[in-house]
Design a protein around this motif. Sequence first.
Motif, PDB file in Angstrom:
ATOM      1  N   VAL A 194      -0.473 -11.989   8.842  1.00  0.00           N
ATOM      2  CA  VAL A 194       0.614 -12.786   8.269  1.00  0.00           C
ATOM      3  C   VAL A 194       1.971 -12.176   8.620  1.00  0.00           C
ATOM      4  N   LYS A 195       2.092 -10.856   8.484  1.00  0.00           N
ATOM      5  CA  LYS A 195       3.359 -10.164   8.755  1.00  0.00           C
ATOM      6  C   LYS A 195       3.043  -8.800   9.352  1.00  0.00           C
ATOM      7  N   LYS A 196       3.155  -8.717  10.652  1.00  0.00           N
ATOM      8  CA  LYS A 196       2.683  -7.545  11.393  1.00  0.00           C
ATOM      9  C   LYS A 196       3.397  -6.262  11.001  1.00  0.00           C
ATOM     10  N   SER A 197       4.692  -6.352  10.721  1.00  0.00           N
ATOM     11  CA  SER A 197       5.495  -5.153  10.481  1.00  0.00           C
ATOM     12  C   SER A 197       5.483  -4.675   9.030  1.00  0.00           C
ATOM     13  N   LEU A 198       4.687  -5.307   8.197  1.00  0.00           N
ATOM     14  CA  LEU A 198       4.721  -5.013   6.760  1.00  0.00           C
ATOM     15  C   LEU A 198       4.192  -3.612   6.464  1.00  0.00           C
ATOM     16  N   PRO A 199       4.978  -2.753   5.790  1.00  0.00           N
ATOM     17  CA  PRO A 199       4.477  -1.426   5.389  1.00  0.00           C
ATOM     18  C   PRO A 199       3.366  -1.567   4.341  1.00  0.00           C
ATOM     19  N   ILE A 200       2.263  -0.853   4.551  1.00  0.00           N
ATOM     20  CA  ILE A 200       1.115  -0.930   3.640  1.00  0.00           C
ATOM     21  C   ILE A 200       0.812   0.462   3.099  1.00  0.00           C
ATOM     22  N   PHE A 201       0.741   0.562   1.771  1.00  0.00           N
ATOM     23  CA  PHE A 201       0.415   1.817   1.111  1.00  0.00           C
ATOM     24  C   PHE A 201      -0.832   1.617   0.255  1.00  0.00           C
ATOM     25  N   LEU A 202      -1.472   2.732  -0.104  1.00  0.00           N
ATOM     26  CA  LEU A 202      -2.666   2.696  -0.955  1.00  0.00           C
ATOM     27  C   LEU A 202      -2.355   3.364  -2.288  1.00  0.00           C
ATOM     28  N   SER A 203      -3.003   2.884  -3.347  1.00  0.00           N
ATOM     29  CA  SER A 203      -2.799   3.497  -4.661  1.00  0.00           C
ATOM     30  C   SER A 203      -4.098   3.536  -5.446  1.00  0.00           C
ATOM     31  N   THR A 204      -4.085   4.369  -6.468  1.00  0.00           N
ATOM     32  CA  THR A 204      -5.206   4.474  -7.402  1.00  0.00           C
ATOM     33  C   THR A 204      -4.656   4.542  -8.816  1.00  0.00           C
ATOM     34  N   CYS A 221      -5.969   6.763 -21.011  1.00  0.00           N
ATOM     35  CA  CYS A 221      -4.612   6.706 -20.474  1.00  0.00           C
ATOM     36  C   CYS A 221      -4.642   7.113 -19.003  1.00  0.00           C
ATOM     37  N   SER A 222      -4.035   6.299 -18.163  1.00  0.00           N
ATOM     38  CA  SER A 222      -4.057   6.521 -16.717  1.00  0.00           C
ATOM     39  C   SER A 222      -2.664   6.332 -16.154  1.00  0.00           C
ATOM     40  N   SER A 223      -2.484   6.751 -14.909  1.00  0.00           N
ATOM     41  CA  SER A 223      -1.207   6.513 -14.231  1.00  0.00           C
ATOM     42  C   SER A 223      -1.455   6.194 -12.770  1.00  0.00           C
ATOM     43  N   LEU A 224      -0.588   5.378 -12.215  1.00  0.00           N
ATOM     44  CA  LEU A 224      -0.713   5.015 -10.809  1.00  0.00           C
ATOM     45  C   LEU A 224      -0.273   6.171  -9.925  1.00  0.00           C
ATOM     46  N   GLN A 225      -1.033   6.393  -8.870  1.00  0.00           N
ATOM     47  CA  GLN A 225      -0.683   7.400  -7.873  1.00  0.00           C
ATOM     48  C   GLN A 225      -0.781   6.784  -6.485  1.00  0.00           C
ATOM     49  N   ILE A 226       0.174   7.110  -5.616  1.00  0.00           N
ATOM     50  CA  ILE A 226       0.125   6.684  -4.224  1.00  0.00           C
ATOM     51  C   ILE A 226      -0.788   7.647  -3.471  1.00  0.00           C
ATOM     52  N   LEU A 227      -1.775   7.112  -2.756  1.00  0.00           N
ATOM     53  CA  LEU A 227      -2.733   7.932  -2.033  1.00  0.00           C
ATOM     54  C   LEU A 227      -2.258   8.202  -0.608  1.00  0.00           C
ATOM     55  N   PRO A 228      -2.416   9.443  -0.136  1.00  0.00           N
ATOM     56  CA  PRO A 228      -2.086   9.711   1.270  1.00  0.00           C
ATOM     57  C   PRO A 228      -3.075   8.992   2.191  1.00  0.00           C
ATOM     58  N   HIS A 229      -2.553   8.311   3.194  1.00  0.00           N
ATOM     59  CA  HIS A 229      -3.434   7.548   4.099  1.00  0.00           C
ATOM     60  C   HIS A 229      -2.703   7.253   5.403  1.00  0.00           C
ATOM     61  N   LYS A 230      -3.242   7.742   6.469  1.00  0.00           N
ATOM     62  CA  LYS A 230      -2.712   7.481   7.813  1.00  0.00           C
ATOM     63  C   LYS A 230      -1.215   7.773   7.900  1.00  0.00           C
ATOM     64  N   GLU A 243       3.220   9.455  -1.021  1.00  0.00           N
ATOM     65  CA  GLU A 243       4.116   9.040  -2.097  1.00  0.00           C
ATOM     66  C   GLU A 243       5.572   9.200  -1.685  1.00  0.00           C
ATOM     67  N   ASP A 244       5.880  10.290  -0.971  1.00  0.00           N
ATOM     68  CA  ASP A 244       7.253  10.497  -0.507  1.00  0.00           C
ATOM     69  C   ASP A 244       7.682   9.413   0.471  1.00  0.00           C
ATOM     70  N   SER A 245       6.789   9.045   1.396  1.00  0.00           N
ATOM     71  CA  SER A 245       7.163   8.011   2.363  1.00  0.00           C
ATOM     72  C   SER A 245       7.282   6.642   1.697  1.00  0.00           C
ATOM     73  N   PHE A 246       6.513   6.421   0.619  1.00  0.00           N
ATOM     74  CA  PHE A 246       6.651   5.183  -0.147  1.00  0.00           C
ATOM     75  C   PHE A 246       8.041   5.106  -0.778  1.00  0.00           C
ATOM     76  N   LYS A 247       8.472   6.208  -1.366  1.00  0.00           N
ATOM     77  CA  LYS A 247       9.791   6.238  -2.002  1.00  0.00           C
ATOM     78  C   LYS A 247      10.907   6.079  -0.961  1.00  0.00           C
ATOM     79  N   LYS A 248      10.739   6.720   0.188  1.00  0.00           N
ATOM     80  CA  LYS A 248      11.742   6.598   1.247  1.00  0.00           C
ATOM     81  C   LYS A 248      11.791   5.169   1.787  1.00  0.00           C
ATOM     82  N   CYS A 249      10.609   4.540   1.887  1.00  0.00           N
ATOM     83  CA  CYS A 249      10.546   3.161   2.352  1.00  0.00           C
ATOM     84  C   CYS A 249      11.272   2.239   1.372  1.00  0.00           C
ATOM     85  N   LEU A 250      11.049   2.470   0.091  1.00  0.00           N
ATOM     86  CA  LEU A 250      11.708   1.663  -0.934  1.00  0.00           C
ATOM     87  C   LEU A 250      13.215   1.870  -0.908  1.00  0.00           C
TER      88      LEU A 250
END
Length: 377
Positions: A248-258, A343-352, A356-363
């Motif tokens: 659908v959108k080739k350039s879309l940044p994709i991150f993983l979370s748990t 009680c849980s919290s979302l975490q960005i998973l490292p992948h390829k 989490e740092d690159s997610f924040k920089k992307c945002l």
Amino acid sequence: MEKMRKLVNQIAYTPPQERLRTLSPLQLSLIPLLSLASTLYGFALPIRHRFYQLGLLHKHRLPVPVISVGNLTWGGNGKTPMVEFLAVWLANAGISPLILTRGYGGADESKMLQRHLYGTPVKIGIGANRADTASCFLKRYGHISPCKHGDTDLERLLSDNKKGNSSYSDQIGIAILDDGMQHISLWRNVEIVMVNAMIPWGNHQLIPLGPLREPLAALTRADIVVIHHADLVSEKDIDAIASEIRKVKKSLPIFLSTLAPLYFLKAGNMSCKLVLMNIRNTLVLCVSAIGSADSFVERIKKLGPAYVDRLDFSDHHSFQAKDYDRSPEILKYLDPHEVLILCSSLQILPHKGNTEDSFKKCLAAFGNEFVIFKRCD
């Protein structure tokens, strides 16, 4: 009504080729009616968007940047945990965020957010008309105006090194739109779309025949996609979901979370936190009314109980004996059984290479169109 919701939910997540084998006669009889409703809904969607494009419907724009967190399907995609993740991050960076949420199901998610974010500068506005709700909060607390030129760039402002910075006091710096993708009447700077890795698109049909609130083509509006519960599926499944997204959108940044379990709270005693090991080798009944009960049960199983059973209700089910965030006092009467709240919290998973740092920089990079926060008196 609860039984009907479960029947329709099963239809939505059953592939067409498996319907005759897995669905009941009642469910099969509902399919023509659900199909007609989905077709009508599909006709209405582009008309609504076109009305906004032509200016026949007004799109509100807030005086602060807006981050929208939404999804394409109903429930269980990690929207609210992502909203909390963003709110904590922004608060730690010295920005007071305003969460705008509709307050579904007795506002249980709002109450959970209020409990988790107590003592922080995060504000939570509840109401179906998010623009009006935001206006009330902005009038009450004031806001930090986004200026195009100044002495502090957004990326540095949002960095973790600003933890504890309270220079902006109570003034609102950013609004976070919970479940915002279909709330197109409010303009947003960044669109984050959450996808449930365990059941990403169901039967690929629009509601009510399927779980899709919009076709996959709507991903063209997304700026970032986060595949949630990614740790509960295989790498092959992740690649398949990512491939479908990029069609659908080739350039879309994709991150993983748990959704990482942190601890248990003991019902009736908020100050009593129990370690996760507390349920090891015990008998556990998982009771939930969330969009993705499977993920909840799987995470409990990973904590090592001797046996796990489950009692699932539909998302935002209205209990008579209500859940913790709707009516905490009811759980006191379940003695002698121990009632625990996970009680849980979302975490960005490292992948390829994505972290989490690159997610924040992307945002932050997407936020460069509003670039600066400084007082504009």
